[in-house]
Design an enzyme around this catalytic site. Structure first.
Site, short mmCIF file in Angstrom:
data_model
loop_
_atom_site.label_atom_id
_atom_site.label_comp_id
_atom_site.label_asym_id
_atom_site.label_seq_id
_atom_site.Cartn_x
_atom_site.Cartn_y
_atom_site.Cartn_z
N CYS A 131 28.16 63.66 8.63
CA CYS A 131 27.90 62.73 9.73
C CYS A 131 28.51 63.27 11.02
O CYS A 131 29.72 63.52 11.07
CB CYS A 131 28.48 61.35 9.44
N LYS A 167 25.10 66.46 1.01
CA LYS A 167 24.28 66.54 2.24
C LYS A 167 25.03 67.33 3.31
O LYS A 167 26.13 66.94 3.72
CB LYS A 167 23.91 65.16 2.76
O1 RRO Z 1 25.84 56.50 11.19
C1 RRO Z 1 25.60 57.50 11.91
O2 RRO Z 1 25.85 57.53 13.11
C2 RRO Z 1 25.02 58.73 11.33
C3 RRO Z 1 25.34 59.25 10.08
BR1 RRO Z 1 26.47 58.37 8.89
C4 RRO Z 1 24.81 60.50 9.66
O3 RRO Z 1 25.06 61.02 8.58
N1 RRO Z 1 23.98 61.14 10.53
C5 RRO Z 1 23.66 60.63 11.73
O4 RRO Z 1 22.90 61.26 12.47
N2 RRO Z 1 24.17 59.42 12.12
#
Ligand code: RRO
Length: 310
Positions: A131, A167
């Site tokens: 993330c 991931k």
């Molecule tokens: O929640 C987010 O801002 C987010 C996550 Br967890 C992620 O894995 N990838 C993304 O682009 N946003």
């Protein structure tokens, strides 16, 4: 043409899943989309505690895709266990479900996995190490570092026998190195890729378009990066790969399959058209039939000029 894929000890009726963060926990889309026409879905990432997420606006639409900074908004593992998984168990029959898991450290990841492991309704976990908007070790996503990636996967491996996907992030010199670290630590599959770090600003004021400032870029602009990451991971590991990033149509999905992915995920395209995933399924069948293929597996890792081993 056969679309089914035997993987992770089960059968996916077709290779198209909805990507994490773009379909909630399934229930949010169920009035609009027949989830059981899909190969599967991946839930929004789940953390040990509920998270409210980042300041609005959380998404910015661009000509080439989308930038988001949701900030991991989710109801937390206890509500997922008590409310979300029972809904999935009662309502999703043919689609295979992965629960996406996130955390600030190895212990938080393992505690989420451990608390959900005994529940019904899902096949396995997608461990979100990438993330861009909520960082772990040393202020960076775990997936930027092979050792940090391995540490999280090893810890999760201790608390579940279900399939574990790692991931990964696209913004590393060679994602194959990180994929190998994940597979050696016990990951059963690797998902490529998460969003790439990005900033959109208002040109006059210089202010960021998103409340949190920077975010992650997804959509068509991410596709070539995702396909290349898939190709590099295919060279590095033997575990199944799941390709994601900018898939709008079946021809986009075929690029990921040819690069070595066994499954694909549709994400950003679903925001413009909730039926994008089903359309990719139908398109794959059409393209495969036209190409005279017997099975979708004929595409997987099929040689290309920049194919395996180069
Ligand atoms: O929640 C987010 O801002 C987010 C996550 Br967890 C992620 O894995 N990838 C993304 O682009 N946003």
């Amino acid at each position: 043409m056969r679309l089914d894929q035997a993987l992770f000890g089960t059968t996916f009726q077709n290779p198209v899943l909805l990507a994490a963060g773009t379909c909630g926990f399934g229930q949010e889309l169920a009035d609009v989309v027949d989830l059981d026409r899909l190969g599967g879905l991946v839930t929004k990432s789940v953390t040990a505690e509920p998270r409210a997420g980042n300041a609005a606006p959380r998404v910015a639409e661009l000509d080439v895709g989308m930038v988001n900074s949701i900030g991991l908004a989710n109801p937390g593992v206890e509500r997922v266990r008590a409310e979300k998984l029972p809904w999935i168990a009662a309502n999703v029959r043919r689609a295979r479900v992965f629960v996406s898991v996130a955390g600030h450290n190895e212990a938080e990841y393992a505690s989420v996995v451990g608390r959900l492991d005994g529940e019904a309704g899902f096949l396995g976990f997608e461990i979100n190490l990438s993330c861009p908007n909520d960082t772990g070790l040393a202020g960076l996503p775990f997936a930027l570092d092979p050792a940090a990636t391995a540490a999280v996967i090893e810890r999760c491996r201790l608390v579940t026998e279900r399939p574990l996907l790692a991931k990964l992030a696209p913004n590393v010199p060679d994602v194959g190195v990180v994929a190998r670290a994940a597979a050696d630590a016990g990951a059963d599959g690797v998902t490529l890729v998460n969003t790439v770090p990005a900033l959109v600003m208002h040109p006059d004021s210089g202010k960021p378009a998103l409340g949190a400032g920077p975010g992650g870029l997804s959509g068509p602009a991410l596709r070539p990066t995702g396909v290349e990451c898939t190709r590099r991971a295919r060279i590095a590991v033997d575990v199944p790969l799941i390709g994601v990033g900018g898939i709008n149509c079946a021809a986009d999905a075929v690029q990921y399959l040819r690069a070595g992915a066994s499954l694909v995920q549709v994400g950003t395209a679903s925001f413009a058209d909730p039926h994008a995933g089903e359309k990719v399924v139908r398109g794959l069948e059409r393209l495969g039939r036209r190409a005279g293929l017997g099975s979708v597996t004929d595409w997987v890792g099929a040689a290309t000029p920049a194919g395996r081993g180069q």
